[in-house]
Design a protein around this motif. Structure first.
Motif, PDB file in Angstrom:
ATOM      1  N   ASP A   2      14.950  63.311   0.435  1.00  0.00           N
ATOM      2  CA  ASP A   2      14.747  62.623   1.704  1.00  0.00           C
ATOM      3  C   ASP A   2      14.010  63.526   2.704  1.00  0.00           C
ATOM      4  N   SER A   3      13.477  62.904   3.733  1.00  0.00           N
ATOM      5  CA  SER A   3      12.632  63.633   4.690  1.00  0.00           C
ATOM      6  C   SER A   3      13.413  64.682   5.475  1.00  0.00           C
ATOM      7  N   ASP A   4      14.674  64.408   5.794  1.00  0.00           N
ATOM      8  CA  ASP A   4      15.474  65.397   6.535  1.00  0.00           C
ATOM      9  C   ASP A   4      15.656  66.687   5.723  1.00  0.00           C
ATOM     10  N   THR A   5      15.889  66.531   4.441  1.00  0.00           N
ATOM     11  CA  THR A   5      16.058  67.691   3.573  1.00  0.00           C
ATOM     12  C   THR A   5      14.761  68.480   3.492  1.00  0.00           C
ATOM     13  N   ARG A   6      13.627  67.785   3.354  1.00  0.00           N
ATOM     14  CA  ARG A   6      12.339  68.468   3.306  1.00  0.00           C
ATOM     15  C   ARG A   6      12.053  69.217   4.602  1.00  0.00           C
ATOM     16  N   ILE A   7      12.404  68.626   5.729  1.00  0.00           N
ATOM     17  CA  ILE A   7      12.188  69.279   7.022  1.00  0.00           C
ATOM     18  C   ILE A   7      13.042  70.534   7.118  1.00  0.00           C
ATOM     19  N   ARG A   8      14.297  70.425   6.719  1.00  0.00           N
ATOM     20  CA  ARG A   8      15.196  71.593   6.763  1.00  0.00           C
ATOM     21  C   ARG A   8      14.696  72.709   5.844  1.00  0.00           C
ATOM     22  N   LEU A   9      14.136  72.340   4.697  1.00  0.00           N
ATOM     23  CA  LEU A   9      13.590  73.346   3.787  1.00  0.00           C
ATOM     24  C   LEU A   9      12.362  74.025   4.391  1.00  0.00           C
ATOM     25  N   ARG A  10      11.494  73.246   5.018  1.00  0.00           N
ATOM     26  CA  ARG A  10      10.291  73.819   5.627  1.00  0.00           C
ATOM     27  C   ARG A  10      10.620  74.814   6.727  1.00  0.00           C
ATOM     28  N   GLU A  11      11.741  74.627   7.387  1.00  0.00           N
ATOM     29  CA  GLU A  11      12.142  75.528   8.474  1.00  0.00           C
ATOM     30  C   GLU A  11      12.637  76.873   7.948  1.00  0.00           C
ATOM     31  N   GLN A  12      12.957  76.940   6.659  1.00  0.00           N
ATOM     32  CA  GLN A  12      13.516  78.168   6.081  1.00  0.00           C
ATOM     33  C   GLN A  12      12.726  78.550   4.818  1.00  0.00           C
ATOM     34  N   PRO A  13      11.686  79.367   4.979  1.00  0.00           N
ATOM     35  CA  PRO A  13      10.828  79.724   3.837  1.00  0.00           C
ATOM     36  C   PRO A  13      11.575  80.373   2.669  1.00  0.00           C
ATOM     37  N   GLU A  14      12.639  81.117   2.954  1.00  0.00           N
ATOM     38  CA  GLU A  14      13.391  81.728   1.854  1.00  0.00           C
ATOM     39  C   GLU A  14      14.036  80.669   0.969  1.00  0.00           C
ATOM     40  N   ASP A  24      16.214  73.246 -10.579  1.00  0.00           N
ATOM     41  CA  ASP A  24      17.305  72.267 -10.692  1.00  0.00           C
ATOM     42  C   ASP A  24      17.725  71.758  -9.315  1.00  0.00           C
ATOM     43  N   TRP A  25      17.477  72.582  -8.309  1.00  0.00           N
ATOM     44  CA  TRP A  25      17.865  72.190  -6.956  1.00  0.00           C
ATOM     45  C   TRP A  25      17.062  70.998  -6.450  1.00  0.00           C
ATOM     46  N   TYR A  26      15.829  70.807  -6.941  1.00  0.00           N
ATOM     47  CA  TYR A  26      15.054  69.625  -6.543  1.00  0.00           C
ATOM     48  C   TYR A  26      15.826  68.355  -6.910  1.00  0.00           C
ATOM     49  N   ARG A  27      16.295  68.347  -8.149  1.00  0.00           N
ATOM     50  CA  ARG A  27      17.040  67.180  -8.632  1.00  0.00           C
ATOM     51  C   ARG A  27      18.350  67.011  -7.868  1.00  0.00           C
ATOM     52  N   SER A  35      24.431  68.398  -0.430  1.00  0.00           N
ATOM     53  CA  SER A  35      24.647  69.683  -1.103  1.00  0.00           C
ATOM     54  C   SER A  35      23.748  70.782  -0.536  1.00  0.00           C
ATOM     55  N   PHE A  36      23.078  70.497   0.575  1.00  0.00           N
ATOM     56  CA  PHE A  36      22.191  71.480   1.198  1.00  0.00           C
ATOM     57  C   PHE A  36      22.960  72.735   1.612  1.00  0.00           C
ATOM     58  N   SER A  37      24.176  72.577   2.100  1.00  0.00           N
ATOM     59  CA  SER A  37      24.968  73.747   2.500  1.00  0.00           C
ATOM     60  C   SER A  37      25.299  74.616   1.289  1.00  0.00           C
ATOM     61  N   LYS A  38      25.527  73.993   0.140  1.00  0.00           N
ATOM     62  CA  LYS A  38      25.782  74.741  -1.086  1.00  0.00           C
ATOM     63  C   LYS A  38      24.531  75.532  -1.482  1.00  0.00           C
ATOM     64  N   LEU A  39      23.369  74.922  -1.310  1.00  0.00           N
ATOM     65  CA  LEU A  39      22.104  75.607  -1.576  1.00  0.00           C
ATOM     66  C   LEU A  39      21.963  76.830  -0.677  1.00  0.00           C
ATOM     67  N   GLU A  40      22.279  76.681   0.606  1.00  0.00           N
ATOM     68  CA  GLU A  40      22.179  77.797   1.545  1.00  0.00           C
ATOM     69  C   GLU A  40      23.105  78.943   1.136  1.00  0.00           C
ATOM     70  N   LYS A  41      24.318  78.614   0.716  1.00  0.00           N
ATOM     71  CA  LYS A  41      25.267  79.651   0.299  1.00  0.00           C
ATOM     72  C   LYS A  41      24.775  80.386  -0.941  1.00  0.00           C
ATOM     73  N   GLU A  42      24.283  79.650  -1.919  1.00  0.00           N
ATOM     74  CA  GLU A  42      23.792  80.284  -3.138  1.00  0.00           C
ATOM     75  C   GLU A  42      22.568  81.148  -2.864  1.00  0.00           C
ATOM     76  N   ALA A  43      21.701  80.698  -1.968  1.00  0.00           N
ATOM     77  CA  ALA A  43      20.512  81.481  -1.621  1.00  0.00           C
ATOM     78  C   ALA A  43      20.915  82.766  -0.902  1.00  0.00           C
ATOM     79  N   LYS A  44      21.925  82.702  -0.041  1.00  0.00           N
ATOM     80  CA  LYS A  44      22.400  83.915   0.644  1.00  0.00           C
ATOM     81  C   LYS A  44      22.909  84.938  -0.356  1.00  0.00           C
TER      82      LYS A  44
END
Length: 77
Positions: A2-14, A24-27, A35-44
């Protein structure tokens, strides 16, 4: 995805880099945008930005400084 997820991703290049390295995260984000918060935790964890990882890194740097100071002191004697 969705567009909100894409916008949030664009704001954080890492996060974009992390998702590109782990496609797998795309899917997962397409199916469950919450699950965006889970993605942020795993990336940290991946990038070593969690508090324990930072403390450990600082401890290692201090240990290296002590070692170098000890070596410099032994050379002066």
């Amino acid at each position: 995805m969705d567009s909100d997820t894409r916008i949030r991703l664009r704001e954080q290049p890492e996060l974009i880099r992390y998702v590109r390295m782990h496609p797998d995260w795309y899917r997962q984000l397409s199916r469950d945008p919450e699950s965006f918060s889970k993605l942020e935790k795993e990336a940290k964890v991946f990038y070593g930005k969690t508090f324990p990882q930072r403390v450990e890194r600082i401890g290692n740097q201090l240990q290296m400084l002590r070692l170098l100071a000890g070596m410099a002191k032994s050379l002066d004697e």
